[in-house]
Scaffold this active site. Structure first.
Site, mmCIF file in Angstrom:
data_model
loop_
_atom_site.group_PDB
_atom_site.id
_atom_site.type_symbol
_atom_site.label_atom_id
_atom_site.label_comp_id
_atom_site.label_asym_id
_atom_site.label_seq_id
_atom_site.Cartn_x
_atom_site.Cartn_y
_atom_site.Cartn_z
ATOM 1 N N HIS A 121 11.754 2.187 -4.418
ATOM 2 C CA HIS A 121 12.397 1.738 -3.181
ATOM 3 C C HIS A 121 13.908 1.802 -3.329
ATOM 4 O O HIS A 121 14.464 1.407 -4.357
ATOM 5 C CB HIS A 121 11.997 0.299 -2.847
ATOM 6 C CG HIS A 121 10.610 0.187 -2.303
ATOM 7 N ND1 HIS A 121 9.913 -1.005 -2.288
ATOM 8 C CD2 HIS A 121 9.777 1.112 -1.761
ATOM 9 C CE1 HIS A 121 8.718 -0.805 -1.748
ATOM 10 N NE2 HIS A 121 8.615 0.465 -1.425
ATOM 11 N N HIS A 123 -2.700 5.256 1.235
ATOM 12 C CA HIS A 123 -1.421 4.560 1.055
ATOM 13 C C HIS A 123 -1.633 3.076 0.768
ATOM 14 O O HIS A 123 -0.789 2.438 0.118
ATOM 15 C CB HIS A 123 -0.540 4.733 2.287
ATOM 16 C CG HIS A 123 0.906 4.420 2.033
ATOM 17 N ND1 HIS A 123 1.676 5.145 1.141
ATOM 18 C CD2 HIS A 123 1.728 3.465 2.530
ATOM 19 C CE1 HIS A 123 2.906 4.651 1.110
ATOM 20 N NE2 HIS A 123 2.956 3.627 1.943
ATOM 21 N N ARG A 138 -1.393 2.219 -2.866
ATOM 22 C CA ARG A 138 -0.033 1.965 -3.376
ATOM 23 C C ARG A 138 0.393 0.533 -3.062
ATOM 24 O O ARG A 138 0.986 -0.146 -3.905
ATOM 25 C CB ARG A 138 0.932 2.973 -2.752
ATOM 26 C CG ARG A 138 2.407 2.754 -3.058
ATOM 27 C CD ARG A 138 3.207 3.937 -2.519
ATOM 28 N NE ARG A 138 4.576 3.602 -2.187
ATOM 29 C CZ ARG A 138 5.595 3.642 -3.047
ATOM 30 N NH1 ARG A 138 5.374 4.005 -4.299
ATOM 31 N NH2 ARG A 138 6.818 3.349 -2.660
ATOM 32 N N TYR A 144 6.322 -7.563 -0.142
ATOM 33 C CA TYR A 144 5.123 -7.859 -0.922
ATOM 34 C C TYR A 144 5.030 -9.321 -1.312
ATOM 35 O O TYR A 144 3.949 -9.810 -1.655
ATOM 36 C CB TYR A 144 5.061 -6.956 -2.155
ATOM 37 C CG TYR A 144 4.821 -5.515 -1.763
ATOM 38 C CD1 TYR A 144 3.581 -5.109 -1.279
ATOM 39 C CD2 TYR A 144 5.837 -4.578 -1.823
ATOM 40 C CE1 TYR A 144 3.362 -3.805 -0.878
ATOM 41 C CE2 TYR A 144 5.621 -3.269 -1.426
ATOM 42 C CZ TYR A 144 4.399 -2.891 -0.954
ATOM 43 O OH TYR A 144 4.184 -1.598 -0.551
ATOM 44 N N ARG A 157 3.170 7.596 -4.205
ATOM 45 C CA ARG A 157 2.897 8.061 -2.847
ATOM 46 C C ARG A 157 1.979 9.282 -2.947
ATOM 47 O O ARG A 157 1.940 9.948 -3.987
ATOM 48 C CB ARG A 157 4.198 8.435 -2.136
ATOM 49 C CG ARG A 157 5.209 7.296 -2.031
ATOM 50 C CD ARG A 157 6.497 7.801 -1.396
ATOM 51 N NE ARG A 157 7.472 6.723 -1.209
ATOM 52 C CZ ARG A 157 8.427 6.417 -2.086
ATOM 53 N NH1 ARG A 157 8.527 7.104 -3.217
ATOM 54 N NH2 ARG A 157 9.284 5.434 -1.843
ATOM 55 N N LYS A 181 11.333 9.900 -2.768
ATOM 56 C CA LYS A 181 12.107 10.154 -1.556
ATOM 57 C C LYS A 181 13.593 10.283 -1.879
ATOM 58 O O LYS A 181 14.120 9.555 -2.708
ATOM 59 C CB LYS A 181 11.904 9.019 -0.543
ATOM 60 C CG LYS A 181 10.528 8.998 0.101
ATOM 61 C CD LYS A 181 10.450 7.932 1.163
ATOM 62 C CE LYS A 181 9.115 7.954 1.901
ATOM 63 N NZ LYS A 181 9.039 6.914 2.941
#
Length: 299
Positions: free
Chosen positions: A268, A242, A245, A277, A151, A174
């Site tokens: 994730h 982004h 990514r 994806y 990110r 995150k």
């Protein structure tokens, strides 16, 4: 306790305990500030006492101002988080927290760029830069996004002490979740090239990527230089930092990577976030088929 003290505690919780991005911290604090002022709240007890109707009223006022579904969903998430935090501070059981569903958001598929477009973006931001070291910086950041799937905030959190980059890099993403990502030689070389040209003296704990005046580089600057480069290259508006990514993920999946491995590389929290994806890859295959199949091309 003053409103500013409440907001300061909420800010520190988001930034330090939750390790949210600066953008998210600003947005969530703005939501909390609006709530406190609208309802004239000045204590954790008063915030903790808010019920579903209070949050529904706050959200209705914001929707009347023209808030979109996506923005309303984010606002509701911030409101529920703030009230939940207030309940913790006030010692109120979490079981009675307000329950309110946000608007349904139709998620669009990520729009990846091709491998050539990704490399061309990185090379073009380099060529367009006013100074050589700035061009090297912008190229290094974009290659970290495409080559390692980082990110923007993760790339910009690199410190001088992380160099030299080896074959792997430990990244904190995150929610403070750590993961290890592979670093391609071209990415490591680009970062090393930038570091060698950096005109500022930094300590090991200083952020590596710097702005033109020596302060930490902002995400907005990377978005700005990428926008200029995509105009030069004739790429669509979806060719954002982004998107690089997304491209990292899509191209790995197309090359045979399994979803669990991809989930770990992207950081994730759930496999569901990664499964999108598979739809992107299927859509890309269908587009290739339509463009290349003889019968399709004659129609």
């Amino acid at each position: 306790m003053t409103r500013e003290a409440l907001l300061a505690s909420w800010h520190d919780h988001l930034a330090q305990a939750r390790r949210r991005s600066p953008h998210t911290v600003r947005a969530y604090c703005a939501v909390a500030r609006r709530l406190l002022h609208r309802l004239d709240l000045e204590s954790w007890d008063s915030v903790a006492a808010l019920d579903t109707n209070a949050l529904r009223g706050q959200l209705a006022d914001r929707r009347a101002e023209g808030l979109s579904n996506a923005s309303a969903a984010r606002e509701l998430s911030a409101l529920k988080g703030f009230v939940g935090f207030a309940r913790e501070q006030a010692g109120v059981p979490a079981a009675g927290a307000p329950r309110l569903r946000g608007p349904r958001i139709k998620k669009g598929l990520p729009r990846p760029v091709t491998p050539d477009e990704a490399v061309n973006l990185a090379d073009t931001v380099h060529a367009l830069a006013a100074d050589e070291w700035i061009g090297a910086r912008d190229r290094a950041v974009l290659l970290l996004l495409y080559g390692a799937g980082l990110r923007i905030a993760e790339a910009l959190s690199l410190k001088l002490g992380d160099l030299p980059l080896g074959e792997r890099l430990s990244v904190t993403g995150k929610g403070g979740k750590q993961r290890v990502v592979p670093i391609l030689p071209i990415v490591a070389e680009a970062v090393a090239d930038y570091a060698a040209k950096l005109p500022f003296l930094l300590d090991a704990d200083d952020l590596l990527f710097r702005g033109a005046r020596g302060g930490p580089l902002s995400q907005g600057m990377i978005q700005k230089v990428t926008a200029r480069a995509r105009v030069v290259l004739g790429l669509p508006a979806t060719a954002t930092p982004h998107a690089l990514r997304h491209s990292f993920a899509t191209h790995l999946l197309g090359a045979g990577a399994d979803l669990r491995s991809l989930q770990e590389l992207l950081g994730h929290a759930s496999l569901g976030s990664t499964q999108i994806y598979t739809r992107v890859d299927a859509a890309s295959l269908l587009e290739t088929y339509r463009n290349a199949h003889p019968r399709e091309s004659r129609d």
